[in-house]
Design a protein around this motif. Sequence first.
Motif, mmCIF file in Angstrom:
data_model
loop_
_atom_site.group_PDB
_atom_site.id
_atom_site.type_symbol
_atom_site.label_atom_id
_atom_site.label_comp_id
_atom_site.label_asym_id
_atom_site.label_seq_id
_atom_site.Cartn_x
_atom_site.Cartn_y
_atom_site.Cartn_z
ATOM 1 N N ASP A 1 2.579 -19.496 0.704
ATOM 2 C CA ASP A 1 1.292 -19.178 1.308
ATOM 3 C C ASP A 1 1.208 -17.721 1.744
ATOM 4 N N ARG A 2 2.188 -16.912 1.304
ATOM 5 C CA ARG A 2 2.244 -15.509 1.731
ATOM 6 C C ARG A 2 3.066 -14.717 0.720
ATOM 7 N N PRO A 3 2.955 -13.388 0.743
ATOM 8 C CA PRO A 3 3.787 -12.586 -0.170
ATOM 9 C C PRO A 3 5.213 -12.461 0.360
ATOM 10 N N GLY A 4 6.155 -12.400 -0.548
ATOM 11 C CA GLY A 4 7.561 -12.268 -0.176
ATOM 12 C C GLY A 4 8.422 -12.383 -1.412
ATOM 13 N N CYS B 1 4.553 -14.795 -4.619
ATOM 14 C CA CYS B 1 4.151 -15.966 -3.850
ATOM 15 C C CYS B 1 5.441 -16.588 -3.312
ATOM 16 N N ALA B 2 5.619 -16.538 -1.987
ATOM 17 C CA ALA B 2 6.956 -16.634 -1.402
ATOM 18 C C ALA B 2 7.407 -18.056 -1.106
ATOM 19 N N ALA B 3 8.648 -18.340 -1.505
ATOM 20 C CA ALA B 3 9.315 -19.571 -1.098
ATOM 21 C C ALA B 3 9.658 -19.474 0.389
ATOM 22 N N PRO B 4 9.694 -20.608 1.110
ATOM 23 C CA PRO B 4 9.505 -21.958 0.580
ATOM 24 C C PRO B 4 8.100 -22.521 0.749
ATOM 25 N N HIS C 1 -4.323 -11.224 -8.076
ATOM 26 C CA HIS C 1 -4.373 -11.807 -6.741
ATOM 27 C C HIS C 1 -3.730 -13.192 -6.774
ATOM 28 N N ASP C 2 -3.260 -13.649 -5.617
ATOM 29 C CA ASP C 2 -2.597 -14.948 -5.527
ATOM 30 C C ASP C 2 -3.496 -16.054 -6.083
ATOM 31 N N VAL C 3 -4.741 -16.080 -5.681
ATOM 32 C CA VAL C 3 -5.767 -16.880 -6.351
ATOM 33 C C VAL C 3 -6.517 -15.907 -7.247
ATOM 34 N N MET C 4 -6.409 -16.105 -8.534
ATOM 35 C CA MET C 4 -6.778 -15.048 -9.475
ATOM 36 C C MET C 4 -8.193 -14.523 -9.317
ATOM 37 N N ASP C 5 -9.119 -15.402 -9.020
ATOM 38 C CA ASP C 5 -10.513 -14.972 -8.926
ATOM 39 C C ASP C 5 -10.987 -14.848 -7.478
ATOM 40 N N ALA D 1 -10.455 -12.109 -4.597
ATOM 41 C CA ALA D 1 -9.911 -10.811 -4.189
ATOM 42 C C ALA D 1 -9.536 -10.761 -2.718
ATOM 43 N N GLU D 2 -9.883 -11.799 -1.953
ATOM 44 C CA GLU D 2 -9.497 -11.854 -0.547
ATOM 45 C C GLU D 2 -8.049 -12.317 -0.382
ATOM 46 N N THR D 3 -7.470 -12.897 -1.427
ATOM 47 C CA THR D 3 -6.073 -13.324 -1.346
ATOM 48 C C THR D 3 -5.152 -12.147 -1.665
ATOM 49 N N PHE D 4 -3.889 -12.270 -1.292
ATOM 50 C CA PHE D 4 -2.967 -11.136 -1.422
ATOM 51 C C PHE D 4 -2.656 -10.814 -2.887
ATOM 52 N N VAL D 5 -2.274 -9.568 -3.100
ATOM 53 C CA VAL D 5 -1.859 -9.127 -4.432
ATOM 54 C C VAL D 5 -0.460 -9.664 -4.684
ATOM 55 N N GLU D 6 -0.269 -10.325 -5.814
ATOM 56 C CA GLU D 6 0.940 -11.110 -6.068
ATOM 57 C C GLU D 6 1.655 -10.606 -7.320
#
Length: 347
Positions: free
Chosen positions: A302-305, A296-299, A236-240, A242-247
């Motif tokens: 805060d989102r997947p991309g 974890c999307a530039a620029p 996950h984007d924040v590793m611990d 699970a509410e954050t997106f899969v990265e």
Amino acid sequence: MTDRAPNFIDDEQLVERVKRALLSMQRFSWEQGVAAQAMLESGDSELAILLARDAVVRQDASGKLGVMNDGYSVTDSAANGEAVAYAAKLTGDPMFVQAEASMLAWLLHQAPRTEEGILHHVVDKPQVWIDSFYMAPPFLAVCGYYKEAVKQIDGYWKLLWDPEARLFSHIWDDGAKSFVRKAHWGVGNGWAAAGMVRVLDSLPASMKVERNRISGYLLETIDGCLLHMREDGLFHDVMDDAETFVETNAAQMLSYTIYRAIGMGLLGDGYTRYADDMRRAARGRVDSNGLVQGSCAAPFFDRPGTAPESQAFFMLMESAARSLALISANRAGEAGASTENGKGGES
């Protein structure tokens, strides 16, 4: 396009598509730096030198390399330093030699630091970011400033490591003596792990105590991250959380680190399966344009991309996997030869 990649003819074609996409995307100093590192490790030294040359063209008055509108950063530009140092050594061109010296002078004598001498990440705030783990210490080590590189890693570890979570937090404000962002960012932990393994690759064997200490940090980091590895090989984007997106990119960064650490004798072969699972997952997220999706999307991050550093780390991961395969084959060959020689001696 976000469709998955077609059946590529071979790995080389896949990496070439990822490289082409990377070159269309890299803009900022750290993006150009990690792109140049990917070229160096994949064997494209000519392109690495071209990227280094442009980083010198965009060197500002402070000595920071590859600056566009990211002059607010203290350490990001140092990611270009390894390629510039390589170009200076290979060509002897005074342009590269002076650029390397100026980048070093910024880090060693001008860059803002904490009272303990740990580099800030931005010029106008007393903040220490996990990103800096990767940007400055490897360059310092490559240039022979081993003690300074170790000092920075020790300082980042002290300020950012969360022993209860067994993960790094993202941003520490040394003025307020509190975290701006305590979250355990996946890519941030990847920056730290990859930065440490790059430093260890440069430290001389004579610095045994320091090598052992940083190797301990690295093992703690990898083991802590693996506690949060998903069944699909991603995080996950924040590793611990699970509410954050899969990265995607954290998996690439850790896969790269594990492959390199095994090849250097810092980790046992048992870690290979984790790196392989992460690599397999990341390869499944490359689309038909060679873009590594779900990063974890530039620029804004805060989102997947997609992101240039994710493109670069795909290449770094692939290079490290190939290098480890060659090392393993050579070791197997040497073991076989030793066995045959032993049999011959007994007969």
